[in-house]
Design a protein around this motif. Structure first.
Motif, PDB file in Angstrom:
ATOM      1  N   GLU A 258       0.806  -1.219   0.000  1.00 25.74           N
ATOM      2  CA  GLU A 258       0.000   0.000   0.000  1.00 25.74           C
ATOM      3  C   GLU A 258       0.843   1.274   0.000  1.00 25.74           C
ATOM      4  O   GLU A 258       0.553   2.227  -0.724  1.00 25.74           O
ATOM      5  CB  GLU A 258      -0.932   0.002   1.213  1.00 25.74           C
ATOM      6  N   HIS A 259       1.891   1.320   0.808  1.00 21.43           N
ATOM      7  CA  HIS A 259       2.656   2.551   0.976  1.00 21.43           C
ATOM      8  C   HIS A 259       3.962   2.568   0.181  1.00 21.43           C
ATOM      9  O   HIS A 259       4.716   3.543   0.284  1.00 21.43           O
ATOM     10  CB  HIS A 259       2.984   2.756   2.460  1.00 21.43           C
ATOM     11  N   LEU A 260       4.233   1.522  -0.607  1.00 25.18           N
ATOM     12  CA  LEU A 260       5.542   1.426  -1.247  1.00 25.18           C
ATOM     13  C   LEU A 260       5.867   2.592  -2.181  1.00 25.18           C
ATOM     14  O   LEU A 260       6.988   3.112  -2.139  1.00 25.18           O
ATOM     15  CB  LEU A 260       5.683   0.090  -1.987  1.00 25.18           C
ATOM     16  N   PRO A 261       4.956   3.049  -3.056  1.00 26.57           N
ATOM     17  CA  PRO A 261       5.311   4.193  -3.901  1.00 26.57           C
ATOM     18  C   PRO A 261       5.674   5.433  -3.089  1.00 26.57           C
ATOM     19  O   PRO A 261       6.640   6.140  -3.423  1.00 26.57           O
ATOM     20  CB  PRO A 261       4.031   4.419  -4.725  1.00 26.57           C
ATOM     21  N   GLN A 262       4.930   5.710  -2.025  1.00 27.53           N
ATOM     22  CA  GLN A 262       5.220   6.873  -1.193  1.00 27.53           C
ATOM     23  C   GLN A 262       6.555   6.708  -0.473  1.00 27.53           C
ATOM     24  O   GLN A 262       7.333   7.664  -0.354  1.00 27.53           O
ATOM     25  CB  GLN A 262       4.098   7.071  -0.165  1.00 27.53           C
TER      26      GLN A 262
ATOM     27  N   LEU B 262       9.332  11.354   7.109  1.00 29.73           N
ATOM     28  CA  LEU B 262       7.977  10.811   7.121  1.00 29.73           C
ATOM     29  C   LEU B 262       7.437  10.813   8.555  1.00 29.73           C
ATOM     30  O   LEU B 262       8.157  10.497   9.500  1.00 29.73           O
ATOM     31  CB  LEU B 262       7.964   9.366   6.619  1.00 29.73           C
ATOM     32  N   ASP B 263       6.174  11.160   8.678  1.00 30.33           N
ATOM     33  CA  ASP B 263       5.443  10.957   9.930  1.00 30.33           C
ATOM     34  C   ASP B 263       4.608   9.695   9.754  1.00 30.33           C
ATOM     35  O   ASP B 263       3.856   9.569   8.764  1.00 30.33           O
ATOM     36  CB  ASP B 263       4.533  12.153  10.224  1.00 30.33           C
ATOM     37  N   ILE B 264       4.739   8.771  10.686  1.00 32.38           N
ATOM     38  CA  ILE B 264       4.031   7.494  10.556  1.00 32.38           C
ATOM     39  C   ILE B 264       3.393   7.092  11.874  1.00 32.38           C
ATOM     40  O   ILE B 264       3.823   7.511  12.953  1.00 32.38           O
ATOM     41  CB  ILE B 264       4.989   6.359  10.114  1.00 32.38           C
ATOM     42  N   ASP B 265       2.349   6.294  11.759  1.00 35.22           N
ATOM     43  CA  ASP B 265       1.831   5.528  12.894  1.00 35.22           C
ATOM     44  C   ASP B 265       2.240   4.089  12.659  1.00 35.22           C
ATOM     45  O   ASP B 265       2.076   3.560  11.542  1.00 35.22           O
ATOM     46  CB  ASP B 265       0.306   5.650  12.986  1.00 35.22           C
ATOM     47  N   TYR B 266       2.767   3.449  13.693  1.00 30.68           N
ATOM     48  CA  TYR B 266       3.318   2.103  13.516  1.00 30.68           C
ATOM     49  C   TYR B 266       2.833   1.182  14.619  1.00 30.68           C
ATOM     50  O   TYR B 266       2.787   1.574  15.795  1.00 30.68           O
ATOM     51  CB  TYR B 266       4.848   2.146  13.518  1.00 30.68           C
ATOM     52  N   THR B 267       2.486  -0.039  14.234  1.00 33.31           N
ATOM     53  CA  THR B 267       2.084  -1.065  15.186  1.00 33.31           C
ATOM     54  C   THR B 267       3.121  -2.170  15.184  1.00 33.31           C
ATOM     55  O   THR B 267       3.377  -2.782  14.132  1.00 33.31           O
ATOM     56  CB  THR B 267       0.706  -1.644  14.815  1.00 33.31           C
ATOM     57  N   ASP B 268       3.749  -2.432  16.329  1.00 35.48           N
ATOM     58  CA  ASP B 268       4.827  -3.424  16.373  1.00 35.48           C
ATOM     59  C   ASP B 268       4.269  -4.839  16.508  1.00 35.48           C
ATOM     60  O   ASP B 268       3.042  -5.054  16.513  1.00 35.48           O
ATOM     61  CB  ASP B 268       5.818  -3.100  17.498  1.00 35.48           C
ATOM     62  N   ALA B 269       5.175  -5.818  16.647  1.00 39.46           N
ATOM     63  CA  ALA B 269       4.784  -7.226  16.689  1.00 39.46           C
ATOM     64  C   ALA B 269       3.920  -7.558  17.896  1.00 39.46           C
ATOM     65  O   ALA B 269       3.170  -8.542  17.884  1.00 39.46           O
ATOM     66  CB  ALA B 269       6.029  -8.106  16.675  1.00 39.46           C
ATOM     67  N   ASN B 270       4.016  -6.762  18.954  1.00 41.83           N
ATOM     68  CA  ASN B 270       3.228  -6.999  20.159  1.00 41.83           C
ATOM     69  C   ASN B 270       1.889  -6.256  20.154  1.00 41.83           C
ATOM     70  O   ASN B 270       1.149  -6.302  21.148  1.00 41.83           O
ATOM     71  CB  ASN B 270       4.034  -6.583  21.400  1.00 41.83           C
TER      72      ASN B 270
ATOM     73  N   ASP C 216       3.690  -3.350   5.996  1.00 43.57           N
ATOM     74  CA  ASP C 216       2.286  -3.681   6.204  1.00 43.57           C
ATOM     75  C   ASP C 216       1.795  -3.288   7.597  1.00 43.57           C
ATOM     76  O   ASP C 216       0.609  -3.430   7.895  1.00 43.57           O
ATOM     77  CB  ASP C 216       2.053  -5.172   5.973  1.00 43.57           C
ATOM     78  N   ARG C 217       2.683  -2.771   8.461  1.00 42.32           N
ATOM     79  CA  ARG C 217       2.271  -2.310   9.781  1.00 42.32           C
ATOM     80  C   ARG C 217       2.264  -0.786   9.883  1.00 42.32           C
ATOM     81  O   ARG C 217       2.067  -0.233  10.963  1.00 42.32           O
ATOM     82  CB  ARG C 217       3.213  -2.884  10.855  1.00 42.32           C
ATOM     83  N   LEU C 218       2.482  -0.126   8.753  1.00 45.49           N
ATOM     84  CA  LEU C 218       2.452   1.334   8.726  1.00 45.49           C
ATOM     85  C   LEU C 218       1.024   1.834   8.516  1.00 45.49           C
ATOM     86  O   LEU C 218       0.222   1.207   7.822  1.00 45.49           O
ATOM     87  CB  LEU C 218       3.324   1.867   7.589  1.00 45.49           C
ATOM     88  N   ALA C 219       0.739   2.976   9.096  1.00 45.88           N
ATOM     89  CA  ALA C 219      -0.556   3.631   8.882  1.00 45.88           C
ATOM     90  C   ALA C 219      -0.351   5.136   8.936  1.00 45.88           C
ATOM     91  O   ALA C 219       0.598   5.626   9.563  1.00 45.88           O
ATOM     92  CB  ALA C 219      -1.571   3.190   9.934  1.00 45.88           C
TER      93      ALA C 219
END
Length: 230
Positions: free
Chosen positions: A136-140, A151-159, A197-200
């Motif tokens: 989803e975010h690869l081109p950006q 980049l400003d990102i929201d990220y969800t880790d493995a936990n 795939d964990r970026l938002a």
């Protein structure tokens, strides 16, 4: 070795020398006579290669000249086809389309015999099964890396823990089932790896990060103990 392959090999040898190299040295590296080497130099010059120098002094190839794709060997074409097929199957739509366009450009200037080899290539890439959000975010991300933008990102880790970060992306790793952004994280003040795939909520700042991406890559490799082209 055919003459076309020999000329390609000579170009590669010249590219490997930043300073003038004598015809005798080049001839020894290629396993040909000095007389043949001088004829090949003249042939490349006639084709437009910007090779300066003279016998007894040395030769140097100025950057920027490329031989046409007809100089590819069959094995090199196989590598290109396999690589472009993998890109088409395993990356985002934009990069996949670019791979198709690049192969079409190469095919359009190949002689008939080489084009038949290209069309008959049977090195295949298996189907992919992407996890949700993988591309989803690869081109950006690629754009931010090219332009060295924060980049400003929201990220969800493995936990399952979520966090907001400001990162300096400088590399993108393509693995079998994951795409990983390598970046300097301002929040953690260190190098971090983020699964795509964990970026938002990925937002590109109109701000160039304060270091060049090549410098960041070298520092990261040194810190990770990575050598070579890995």
């Amino acid at each position: 070795m055919s003459r076309a392959e020999r000329l390609l090999s000579l170009m590669q040898h010249l590219r490997g020398h930043k300073h003038p190299v004598t015809g005798m040295t080049l001839a020894a590296q290629m396993g040909v006579s000095v007389r043949t080497l001088y004829r090949d130099i003249a042939s490349l010059q006639a084709q437009g290669a910007d090779i300066t120098g003279e016998p007894g002094v040395g030769y140097v190839l100025k950057p920027g000249y490329l031989l046409p794709p007809l100089m590819f060997s069959v094995t090199e074409l196989e590598a290109l086809v396999l690589g472009m097929r993998w890109v088409n199957r395993s990356t985002d739509d934009e990069l996949g389309a670019a791979a198709k366009q690049a192969m079409a450009k190469i095919s359009s200037v190949l002689p008939a015999e080489m084009r038949r080899e290209l069309d008959a290539n049977t090195l295949l890439v298996g189907p992919r099964a992407d996890p949700p959000g993988l591309t989803e975010h690869l081109p950006q991300l690629r754009d931010a890396i090219r332009r060295e933008r924060k980049l400003d990102i929201d990220y969800t880790d493995a936990n399952g823990a979520s966090s907001s970060r400001t990162i300096w992306p400088f590399a993108l790793g393509f693995f079998e089932r994951q795409r990983v952004v390598v970046a300097w994280c301002e929040t953690r003040e260190g190098f971090r790896h983020f699964r795509a795939d964990r970026l938002a909520n990925v937002t590109t700042q109109n701000v160039r990060y304060p270091q060049r991406r090549l410098g960041l890559l070298k520092r990261w490799r040194a810190e990770m103990g990575i050598t070579g082209e890995q």
